[in-house]
Design a protein around this motif. Structure first.
Motif, PDB file in Angstrom:
ATOM      1  N   ILE A 158       0.878  -1.158   0.000  1.00 41.34           N
ATOM      2  CA  ILE A 158       0.000   0.000   0.000  1.00 41.34           C
ATOM      3  C   ILE A 158       0.918   1.211   0.000  1.00 41.34           C
ATOM      4  CG2 ILE A 158      -1.754   1.300   1.266  1.00 41.34           C
ATOM      5  CD1 ILE A 158      -2.449  -1.434   2.633  1.00 41.34           C
ATOM      6  N   LEU A 159       0.740   2.095  -0.945  1.00 42.68           N
ATOM      7  CA  LEU A 159       1.569   3.287  -1.037  1.00 42.68           C
ATOM      8  C   LEU A 159       0.846   4.436  -0.352  1.00 42.68           C
ATOM      9  CD1 LEU A 159       4.305   4.111  -2.207  1.00 42.68           C
ATOM     10  CD2 LEU A 159       3.118   4.818  -4.284  1.00 42.68           C
ATOM     11  N   ASN A 160       1.418   4.923   0.726  1.00 46.36           N
ATOM     12  CA  ASN A 160       0.816   5.988   1.536  1.00 46.36           C
ATOM     13  C   ASN A 160       1.565   7.295   1.276  1.00 46.36           C
ATOM     14  OD1 ASN A 160      -0.624   7.433   3.421  1.00 46.36           O
ATOM     15  ND2 ASN A 160       0.414   6.550   5.178  1.00 46.36           N
ATOM     16  N   HIS A 161       0.898   8.237   0.653  1.00 43.00           N
ATOM     17  CA  HIS A 161       1.502   9.538   0.348  1.00 43.00           C
ATOM     18  C   HIS A 161       1.329  10.457   1.556  1.00 43.00           C
ATOM     19  CE1 HIS A 161       2.180   8.729  -3.926  1.00 43.00           C
ATOM     20  NE2 HIS A 161       1.110   7.969  -3.808  1.00 43.00           N
ATOM     21  N   VAL A 162       2.419  10.693   2.278  1.00 42.01           N
ATOM     22  CA  VAL A 162       2.361  11.520   3.485  1.00 42.01           C
ATOM     23  C   VAL A 162       2.850  12.947   3.243  1.00 42.01           C
ATOM     24  CG1 VAL A 162       2.495   9.562   5.073  1.00 42.01           C
ATOM     25  CG2 VAL A 162       4.604  10.656   4.273  1.00 42.01           C
ATOM     26  N   SER A 163       3.210  13.242   2.003  1.00 37.58           N
ATOM     27  CA  SER A 163       3.611  14.601   1.659  1.00 37.58           C
ATOM     28  C   SER A 163       3.041  14.917   0.272  1.00 37.58           C
ATOM     29  CB  SER A 163       5.130  14.752   1.668  1.00 37.58           C
ATOM     30  OG  SER A 163       5.714  13.941   0.682  1.00 37.58           O
ATOM     31  N   ASN A 202      -4.636  16.887   6.283  1.00 38.50           N
ATOM     32  CA  ASN A 202      -5.165  16.647   7.632  1.00 38.50           C
ATOM     33  C   ASN A 202      -4.432  15.507   8.341  1.00 38.50           C
ATOM     34  OD1 ASN A 202      -7.210  18.657   7.466  1.00 38.50           O
ATOM     35  ND2 ASN A 202      -8.391  17.253   6.182  1.00 38.50           N
ATOM     36  N   GLN A 203      -3.774  14.657   7.566  1.00 39.00           N
ATOM     37  CA  GLN A 203      -3.055  13.523   8.149  1.00 39.00           C
ATOM     38  C   GLN A 203      -1.927  14.010   9.065  1.00 39.00           C
ATOM     39  OE1 GLN A 203      -1.096  10.913   5.302  1.00 39.00           O
ATOM     40  NE2 GLN A 203      -1.643   9.140   6.532  1.00 39.00           N
ATOM     41  N   GLU A 204      -1.269  15.101   8.688  1.00 40.28           N
ATOM     42  CA  GLU A 204      -0.177  15.643   9.497  1.00 40.28           C
ATOM     43  C   GLU A 204      -0.668  16.076  10.872  1.00 40.28           C
ATOM     44  OE1 GLU A 204       2.384  18.517   7.536  1.00 40.28           O
ATOM     45  OE2 GLU A 204       1.799  17.638   5.615  1.00 40.28           O
ATOM     46  N   GLN A 205      -1.886  16.568  10.952  1.00 41.10           N
ATOM     47  CA  GLN A 205      -2.452  16.999  12.230  1.00 41.10           C
ATOM     48  C   GLN A 205      -2.996  15.822  13.027  1.00 41.10           C
ATOM     49  OE1 GLN A 205      -5.326  19.662  10.601  1.00 41.10           O
ATOM     50  NE2 GLN A 205      -4.028  21.477  10.864  1.00 41.10           N
ATOM     51  N   LEU A 237      -2.032  12.573  13.094  1.00 41.14           N
ATOM     52  CA  LEU A 237      -1.043  11.654  13.657  1.00 41.14           C
ATOM     53  C   LEU A 237      -0.540  12.087  15.036  1.00 41.14           C
ATOM     54  CD1 LEU A 237       0.980  10.645  10.477  1.00 41.14           C
ATOM     55  CD2 LEU A 237      -0.517   9.190  11.833  1.00 41.14           C
ATOM     56  N   PRO A 238      -0.046  13.330  15.209  1.00 38.01           N
ATOM     57  CA  PRO A 238       0.463  13.696  16.538  1.00 38.01           C
ATOM     58  C   PRO A 238      -0.629  13.790  17.601  1.00 38.01           C
ATOM     59  CG  PRO A 238       0.971  15.427  14.915  1.00 38.01           C
ATOM     60  CD  PRO A 238       0.209  14.355  14.226  1.00 38.01           C
ATOM     61  N   GLN A 239      -1.852  14.063  17.185  1.00 34.63           N
ATOM     62  CA  GLN A 239      -2.954  14.172  18.137  1.00 34.63           C
ATOM     63  C   GLN A 239      -3.534  12.815  18.507  1.00 34.63           C
ATOM     64  OE1 GLN A 239      -5.752  16.813  16.295  1.00 34.63           O
ATOM     65  NE2 GLN A 239      -4.478  18.618  16.589  1.00 34.63           N
ATOM     66  N   GLY A 240      -3.163  11.784  17.769  1.00 33.62           N
ATOM     67  CA  GLY A 240      -3.684  10.449  18.042  1.00 33.62           C
ATOM     68  C   GLY A 240      -5.151  10.298  17.675  1.00 33.62           C
TER      69      GLY A 240
END
Length: 138
Positions: free
Chosen positions: A65-70, A97-100, A102-105
């Motif tokens: 699965i290719l997950n584009h995180v940027s 929204n993924q960047e926000q 992840l750190p917030q759980g």
């Protein structure tokens, strides 16, 4: 025990090479490896495949699965597919929204059901269910 009593089981396994992990993978029908389109993730995937082969762990069907995180991937899909020696059937598009989340759980799927991640997960679930249903009928 799960294999005996469940139609299928989904395991989210840690990135540790451990006898329990290899045993679970060896019993798996399908193995999905989430990678990002960057050099480190792709190298890790290649090394993981080599380590599993060396340990004689044989997953019946293996996929990525290719997950584009940027917004701009380091590597093209074609480059990633050449490196892992296979087609990548599932892609999670970039979602700012993924960047926000992840750190917030906070799972992204709970706040934005139409974002790329929940959309791909729904598609994957449908494909897995279709395959499992066909196996049950035969």
């Amino acid at each position: 025990l799960l294999r005996k009593h469940m139609i299928f089981t989904v395991l989210d396994l840690p990135p540790l090479f451990h006898p329990a992990l290899t045993a679970m993978l060896d019993m798996s029908d399908v193995g999905l490896h989430v990678i990002t389109p960057d050099v480190i993730s792709v190298r890790t995937a290649v090394q993981t495949n080599r380590a599993l082969d060396k340990a004689n762990v044989h997953i019946k069907q293996k996929s990525f699965i290719l997950n584009h995180v940027s917004p701009a991937p380091q590597l093209s899909q074609a480059t990633v597919e050449r490196a892992v020696n296979g087609r990548i059937p599932f892609h999670v598009g970039y979602d700012p929204n993924q960047e926000q989340a992840l750190p917030q759980g906070k799972p992204l799927a709970l706040g934005a059901v139409d974002s790329p991640l929940p959309t791909v997960v729904k598609r994957m679930a449908a494909v897995i269910w279709k395959r499992m249903s066909a196996q049950i009928k035969s």
